[in-house]
Design a protein around this motif. Sequence first.
Motif, mmCIF file in Angstrom:
data_model
loop_
_atom_site.group_PDB
_atom_site.id
_atom_site.type_symbol
_atom_site.label_atom_id
_atom_site.label_comp_id
_atom_site.label_asym_id
_atom_site.label_seq_id
_atom_site.Cartn_x
_atom_site.Cartn_y
_atom_site.Cartn_z
ATOM 1 N N ALA A 22 0.834 -1.206 0.000
ATOM 2 C CA ALA A 22 0.000 0.000 0.000
ATOM 3 C C ALA A 22 0.869 1.255 0.000
ATOM 4 N N THR A 23 1.915 1.236 0.830
ATOM 5 C CA THR A 23 2.799 2.398 0.900
ATOM 6 C C THR A 23 3.519 2.608 -0.426
ATOM 7 N N GLY A 24 3.993 1.501 -1.012
ATOM 8 C CA GLY A 24 4.677 1.599 -2.299
ATOM 9 C C GLY A 24 3.792 2.225 -3.359
ATOM 10 N N LEU A 25 2.521 1.785 -3.417
ATOM 11 C CA LEU A 25 1.591 2.338 -4.409
ATOM 12 C C LEU A 25 1.335 3.820 -4.159
ATOM 13 N N ILE B 174 11.420 2.592 7.260
ATOM 14 C CA ILE B 174 12.886 2.540 7.374
ATOM 15 C C ILE B 174 13.569 2.553 5.999
ATOM 16 N N PRO B 175 13.195 1.641 5.056
ATOM 17 C CA PRO B 175 13.815 1.760 3.727
ATOM 18 C C PRO B 175 13.482 3.087 3.037
ATOM 19 N N ILE B 176 12.317 3.646 3.341
ATOM 20 C CA ILE B 176 11.981 4.939 2.726
ATOM 21 C C ILE B 176 12.973 6.008 3.188
ATOM 22 N N ILE B 177 13.271 6.023 4.502
ATOM 23 C CA ILE B 177 14.245 7.007 4.998
ATOM 24 C C ILE B 177 15.577 6.792 4.303
ATOM 25 N N HIS B 178 16.027 5.516 4.276
ATOM 26 C CA HIS B 178 17.363 5.243 3.754
ATOM 27 C C HIS B 178 17.489 5.599 2.272
ATOM 28 N N TYR B 179 16.486 5.204 1.472
ATOM 29 C CA TYR B 179 16.604 5.406 0.031
ATOM 30 C C TYR B 179 16.012 6.716 -0.465
#
Lengths: 146, 249, 56
Positions: A22-25, B174-179
């Motif tokens: 969901a977050t990815g979309l 967490i991966p969102i922060i990192h990337y």
Amino acid sequence: MTPTRKKRLYLIAAMVAGVAVATGLALKAFNENLMFFFSPSEVATGEAPEGERFRLGGMVVDGSVQRDPDSLAVTFGLTDYDEAVTVSYTGILPDLFREGQGIVAHGKLNGDGVFVADEVLAKHDENYMPPEVADMMEQRKAKGAQ
Amino acid sequence: MFRALVNFYHRLGSPPHFYRISGRLAPWFIGLALVLMAGGLYWGLVLAPTDYEQGDAYRIIYIHVPAAWLSMFVYMCMAVAGGLALVWRMKMAEVMAVTAAPIGAGFTLLALATGSIWGKPMWGTWWVWDARLTSELVLLFLYLGVIALDNAIEDRRLAGRAVGILALVGVVNIPIIHYSVEWWNTLHQGPTVTKFDAPSIHWSMLVPLLVMAVAFMLYFGGTWLLRARNEVLRREGNRRWAMELPEAS
Amino acid sequence: MSLTEFLAMGGYGAYVWSAYGITVAVLAWQLILPVVQRRQIVRQIRRRKRQEARRA
């Protein structure tokens, strides 16, 4: 592992995977809005919003900075090595502002295609080194260019 | 060897044993952390050279970067403990998940505050809503959410499981922060140390950074143990083993 | 290098030292809080023990 624990583990894995999808979309949908700035190329192709305020990011063109001796007004070229946009700005520049340095300007395009900025932020790079090492690299680069 | 490990794991899962072991370990963690911090600070603030572009302002890196790393590392620890609490219903895992949150919130706050103080002279602004800064702020709210949820639920066992779910859901951040600095263009610069090729920082500046990172990690370990044994004592205060502790007489 | 030079941090002293000051404050708080809380919890257990002893 007991069957109940296995069931719980699958349930939790499914929950985490669902939230991730969901977050990815959502991030894909809002990709445009997550971009902090537009590049000069995007301005050239008309992808940047016209008549609206937006942020423009790029490198300050070497030798393009012209300061007005009587005021804080300054104009400079901003490039992403494909296209360039002229930026005009009046105000105090950040300490890291210099030619060849990445910056992000916030403002609006005027009728002549000049980007009139009311805020200029410096975007520093991820390199850290002592001045002597920077000098040495500069010299080596100059030697290589000859 | 394996039996010994399993045995150790089971003993850690029992509150009285954890209480005793953590009491012995915590001073070592914190003591070693303070020694490394003193060394790292002297190295970073006095011995390390100035930066060619940022001058001495770059020295904020020695607290900003370890704090930012720890803000994510603590979250992962909390999420793993939360997962163990949910699947195996281990009391100790619940305690560990709940007590990691305020420490993680502290490191996140530090990363945001020191970054802001660094941004003002270098970027020219205290704050921008770019992807890196915003996702780190979301991390702070996740920690605050975990703390609030834990405080809102009276039943300790139930609170532990609720916290576990929230912690696991938040892992996506967490991966969102990192990337973030690679996926989107941001004002924040790209990774220096954790990129695939050689770190783009001179070794004389990198070594104190790594020393500080290890020091922060140990400090987290020590304060986590202290908070966890408090939580154990709070939950089991009316049990026999707690009543019979020498400090309780 | 003189002490004043060190404290000036090449003109960035106010930024560098405020960042370090905040860090010291937060890290100290992380250690002081659990130590103080532990004392309170132990005191509570002691009180409960005394009450039970009186009742018995």
